[in-house]
Design an enzyme around this catalytic site. Structure first.
Site, PDB file in Angstrom:
ATOM      1  N   PRO A   2       0.828  -1.207   0.000  1.00  0.00           N
ATOM      2  CA  PRO A   2       0.000   0.000   0.000  1.00  0.00           C
ATOM      3  C   PRO A   2       0.864   1.260   0.000  1.00  0.00           C
ATOM      4  CG  PRO A   2      -0.800  -1.577   1.614  1.00  0.00           C
ATOM      5  CD  PRO A   2       0.518  -2.094   1.128  1.00  0.00           C
ATOM      6  N   GLU A   3       0.514   2.187  -0.872  1.00  0.00           N
ATOM      7  CA  GLU A   3       1.254   3.445  -0.948  1.00  0.00           C
ATOM      8  C   GLU A   3       0.637   4.467   0.006  1.00  0.00           C
ATOM      9  OE1 GLU A   3       2.456   4.622  -4.898  1.00  0.00           O
ATOM     10  OE2 GLU A   3       2.205   2.581  -5.649  1.00  0.00           O
ATOM     11  N   LYS A  50       4.506   5.673   4.546  1.00  0.00           N
ATOM     12  CA  LYS A  50       3.857   4.364   4.521  1.00  0.00           C
ATOM     13  C   LYS A  50       3.725   3.759   5.919  1.00  0.00           C
ATOM     14  CE  LYS A  50       5.580   3.358  -0.133  1.00  0.00           C
ATOM     15  NZ  LYS A  50       6.308   2.393  -0.995  1.00  0.00           N
ATOM     16  N   ARG A 238      12.312  -1.902  -9.055  1.00  0.00           N
ATOM     17  CA  ARG A 238      10.908  -1.968  -9.429  1.00  0.00           C
ATOM     18  C   ARG A 238      10.779  -1.700 -10.927  1.00  0.00           C
ATOM     19  NH1 ARG A 238       7.373  -1.244  -5.274  1.00  0.00           N
ATOM     20  NH2 ARG A 238       5.934  -2.296  -6.710  1.00  0.00           N
TER      21      ARG A 238
END
Length: 249
Positions: A2-3, A50, A238
């Site tokens: 989750p960002e 976060k 990423r």
């Protein structure tokens, strides 16, 4: 993972439901010692990037939660409902219960440890105390590609891979760009402030308010604006996404 927009959404909802109340705290899984918090007043819930911080009255250590890749919250409007298997932490009032399942971190933090956590993070676009000038300073001083900088939580806090792709598209920056100037960094920061707030309120990444369920380049084969094939490669561990026409190097 989750960002920041979703972490802030969790914090806002849980603060509204729990803050100012005596809470029942339990660690059903046995991996978090919740007894010191049981029957105490929860003063507030806040998001920092976060990370979630639960602050209690009476000088108790804060509870620090990082959801990681697998962590989730479950909400029960009937607080007498039994916790789901694997619940690390349950916080409940007479009206509602929240179960935390499979976080990467759930731990007590003393005041100095909370300060160290805050100090390790860059400005958060969703916090009112965030400094745009500091955000610009950190990003322009980052030595690598801008696409690596915005994922570095010590540069800006709360940005993950989906937001990286969409925000850089919105300002026309290629993720591999280096040496961006202060004006460009400020445009990117202002886009982050605006769009992450939309995402927090909607509960999802929103990079086009006219089509909130769509993305420009993230996980797309073709750019939604011009139709060019989207470039993908690995950047900061990423997958990076960029349109070769709308985001030239």
């Amino acid at each position: 993972m989750p960002e920041g927009h979703l972490i802030h959404r969790h914090a806002r909802e849980q603060h509204a439901a729990l803050a100012g109340h005596v809470v029942r705290a339990a660690g059903p899984q046995g991996r978090f010692e919740a007894r010191p918090y049981d029957g105490r007043v929860l003063a507030g819930v806040e998001a920092v990037g976060k990370h979630l911080l639960y602050h209690f009255e009476d000088g108790l250590p804060a509870i620090h939660v990082h959801l990681g890749m697998r962590g989730i919250f479950l909400r029960y409007d009937d607080p007498e409902s039994g916790p789901r298997r694997g619940t690390r932490l349950r916080l409940a009032t007479g009206e509602v219960a929240y179960d935390l399942i499979a976080p990467s971190r759930c731990e007590p933090l003393e005041a100095e440890e909370v300060a160290a956590l805050r100090g390790s993070l860059g400005p958060d676009p969703l916090r009112e105390d965030a400094s745009a000038a500091e955000a610009v300073r950190r990003l322009t001083r980052f030595g690598g590609p801008v696409g690596a900088g915005v994922l570095d939580q010590g540069v800006w806090a709360g940005i993950g891979n989906a937001w990286r792709a969409e925000l850089l598209f919105l300002v026309g920056l290629h993720p591999g760009s280096r040496g961006i100037d202060a004006e460009t960094a400020l445009r990117l920061w202002e886009a982050a402030v605006t769009y992450l707030a939309l995402g927090r309120d909607a509960g999802q990444v929103v990079s086009d308010p006219a089509a909130p369920d769509e993305r420009w380049v993230y996980k797309r084969e073709r750019c939604r604006r011009c139709g060019a094939p989207v470039e993908t490669w690995q950047l900061a561990s990423r997958t990076a996404y960029a349109c070769p026409l709308d985001q030239p190097r």
